[in-house]
Motif scaffolding. Structure first.
Motif, mmCIF file in Angstrom:
data_model
loop_
_atom_site.group_PDB
_atom_site.id
_atom_site.type_symbol
_atom_site.label_atom_id
_atom_site.label_comp_id
_atom_site.label_asym_id
_atom_site.label_seq_id
_atom_site.Cartn_x
_atom_site.Cartn_y
_atom_site.Cartn_z
ATOM 1 N N ALA A 36 -1.983 6.659 -13.979
ATOM 2 C CA ALA A 36 -2.276 6.132 -12.651
ATOM 3 C C ALA A 36 -2.235 7.261 -11.642
ATOM 4 C CB ALA A 36 -1.266 5.050 -12.270
ATOM 5 N N ALA A 37 -3.128 7.196 -10.660
ATOM 6 C CA ALA A 37 -3.234 8.258 -9.660
ATOM 7 C C ALA A 37 -2.309 8.045 -8.467
ATOM 8 C CB ALA A 37 -4.677 8.375 -9.176
ATOM 9 N N ASP A 38 -1.757 6.842 -8.313
ATOM 10 C CA ASP A 38 -0.824 6.604 -7.212
ATOM 11 C C ASP A 38 0.058 5.411 -7.550
ATOM 12 O OD1 ASP A 38 -1.824 4.034 -6.016
ATOM 13 O OD2 ASP A 38 -3.622 5.239 -5.645
ATOM 14 N N PRO A 39 1.153 5.237 -6.809
ATOM 15 C CA PRO A 39 2.107 4.183 -7.137
ATOM 16 C C PRO A 39 1.555 2.769 -7.033
ATOM 17 C CG PRO A 39 3.159 5.862 -5.803
ATOM 18 C CD PRO A 39 1.694 6.171 -5.799
ATOM 19 N N MET A 60 2.539 12.032 -3.613
ATOM 20 C CA MET A 60 1.312 11.316 -3.956
ATOM 21 C C MET A 60 0.786 10.553 -2.742
ATOM 22 S SD MET A 60 2.155 9.800 -7.746
ATOM 23 C CE MET A 60 3.715 9.136 -7.210
ATOM 24 N N PRO A 61 -0.497 10.198 -2.732
ATOM 25 C CA PRO A 61 -1.071 9.456 -1.605
ATOM 26 C C PRO A 61 -0.595 8.004 -1.593
ATOM 27 C CG PRO A 61 -2.696 9.697 -3.354
ATOM 28 C CD PRO A 61 -1.499 10.519 -3.752
ATOM 29 N N ARG A 62 -0.683 7.408 -0.428
ATOM 30 C CA ARG A 62 -0.393 5.989 -0.178
ATOM 31 C C ARG A 62 1.090 5.635 -0.235
ATOM 32 N NH1 ARG A 62 -4.496 1.614 -2.383
ATOM 33 N NH2 ARG A 62 -4.210 2.440 -4.492
ATOM 34 N N MET A 63 1.838 6.242 -1.156
ATOM 35 C CA MET A 63 3.287 6.032 -1.224
ATOM 36 C C MET A 63 3.888 7.176 -2.031
ATOM 37 S SD MET A 63 5.503 2.901 -2.947
ATOM 38 C CE MET A 63 4.695 1.638 -1.956
ATOM 39 N N ASP A 64 4.893 7.879 -1.459
ATOM 40 C CA ASP A 64 5.442 9.002 -2.225
ATOM 41 C C ASP A 64 6.341 8.486 -3.351
ATOM 42 O OD1 ASP A 64 8.316 9.015 -1.575
ATOM 43 O OD2 ASP A 64 7.747 9.671 0.428
ATOM 44 N N GLY A 65 6.605 9.397 -4.287
ATOM 45 C CA GLY A 65 7.310 9.004 -5.495
ATOM 46 C C GLY A 65 8.708 8.479 -5.246
ATOM 47 N N LEU A 66 9.436 9.053 -4.280
ATOM 48 C CA LEU A 66 10.792 8.592 -4.008
ATOM 49 C C LEU A 66 10.801 7.178 -3.449
ATOM 50 C CD1 LEU A 66 12.684 11.678 -2.539
ATOM 51 C CD2 LEU A 66 12.807 10.734 -4.843
ATOM 52 N N GLU A 67 9.879 6.912 -2.540
ATOM 53 C CA GLU A 67 9.800 5.563 -1.973
ATOM 54 C C GLU A 67 9.492 4.541 -3.064
ATOM 55 O OE1 GLU A 67 7.267 3.015 1.396
ATOM 56 O OE2 GLU A 67 6.904 5.177 1.121
#
Length: 361
Positions: A36-39, A60-67
């Motif tokens: 997957a390219a984003d969360p 990553m775009p739209r939502m970062d990994g930590l969030e």
């Protein structure tokens, strides 16, 4: 035929997704079942594919990994291995990810991304296997893991703390160990005996780990430096890529660092630290083996016990991965098996009664 461990890879870089899939699928017991390219895409794929393990990029775009990780571990806890950049910011983010419930992390090389990642193929496979058998728990409320050290109920203070400054606490850990170490160190009083720690961690990350612990604990926590005196009220963490050993200079304990060959595939190695403590501290030491994959530290803890040290292992129910403590228990290396939340109190209780025994001699 044994079922393969299934993995979903989440990264906004097509190259990273391709290389991670190549590495994972080359392992006979692992299989990538989606990328997957984003969360947001990953969220739907997790529901549809139910992977055993998630590898997750940070930026990553739209939502970062930590969030995304924080939401995931609150709503649908699952094993996650973070993919983090080998930078100062990357190391801080990796520490935060472990607080939020990630099982482990792998580092992206700064240059030569494809070749660099391929060099980590065995390590990536090992971390995914460890994650697949990890006991994953829901994340605590936001900010709870970063609360300052407070008085802990049930922790018995040292009644005669320094009849001898020779007393030492030594801790070894691997997968899941960063949060386990925090839970052991936070209740320790400011006048605690010195603590030496070997946590499996790559170069570039132990400084952030030490700084974070220093901000949370009553004792002072730092990366160990070669030749420095080991003092009460301080904890010394083996720097990534270096073995930490205990030495002596006259009547004083000193930290010794070296870059000898890896032991049990690790540098720092818990066995290296525990062996040196068996030689140089003996009965004055308390050994603690916490969560981790593999067997590093088990033989060293046995040698500590044979030298007169008192030894503890974390119990299975509270371990993220029970491998290292299990091996130590099987060797007869352990005096007491304790759940993590009791470990600091048990260690301090033993040291207090040790002080009383010494005072009666």
């Amino acid at each position: 035929m044994t079922r393969k461990i299934t993995v979903l890879c989440v990264d906004d870089s097509a190259l990273i997704r391709q290389v991670m899939a190549e590495i994972i699928n080359s392992q006979p017991d692992l299989q990538v079942i989606g990328v997957a390219a984003d969360p947001l895409v990953a969220r739907d794929m997790i529901k549809a594919l139910n992977p055993d393990v998630l590898t997750l990029d940070v930026e990553m775009p739209r939502m970062d990994g930590l969030e995304f990780l924080e939401k995931l571990m609150r709503l649908r806890p699952m094993p996650v291995v973070m993919v983090s950049s080998l930078t100062e910011r990357g190391s801080e983010i990796a520490m935060r990810a472990l607080e939020l419930g990630a099982v482990d992390f792998v580092t992206k090389p700064r240059l030569g991304m494809r070749d660099g990642l391929l060099q980590y193929a065995d390590e990536i496979g090992e971390k995914i296997r460890a994650a697949a058998c990890a006991r994953v728990r829901a994340v605590p409320p936001r900010g709870a893991a970063l609360a300052p050290a407070v008085a802990t109920a049930g922790i018995e203070p040292l009644r005669k703390p320094f009849l001898s400054t020779e007393k030492l606490i030594v801790i070894g850990a691997s997968t899941g160990g960063t949060e386990a170490i925090r839970e052991v160190l936070q209740p320790l009083p400011a006048d605690s005996p010195a603590v030496l720690i070997a946590q499996h961690m790559p170069p570039g990350f132990t400084r952030s780990f030490a700084q974070r612990l220093d901000s949370l604990c009553r004792i002072q926590v730092k990366e160990a430096e070669h030749g420095e005196r080991v003092l009460p009220g301080h904890a010394y963490i083996a720097p990534g890529g270096w073995h930490l050993a205990l030495g002596r200079s006259g009547a004083n304990y000193v930290a010794q660092l070296n870059q000898d060959e890896a032991v049990n595939r690790h540098r720092p190695s818990v066995d290296v630290l525990f062996d040196s403590v068996a030689r140089n501290a003996g009965v004055n030491a308390v050994g603690v083996l916490l969560t981790g994959m593999g067997r590093d530290g088990a033989a060293g803890l046995a040698r500590m016990r044979q030298a007169g040290a008192y030894t503890f292992a974390q119990d299975e129910a509270s371990c993220i991965v029970f491998g290292m403590p299990r091996e130590a228990i099987a060797l007869g290396a352990v005096n007491e098996v304790r759940p993590l939340h009791e470990m600091a109190g048990a260690v301090l209780g033993h040291l207090s009664t040790f002080g009383e025994r010494v005072s009666r001699v």
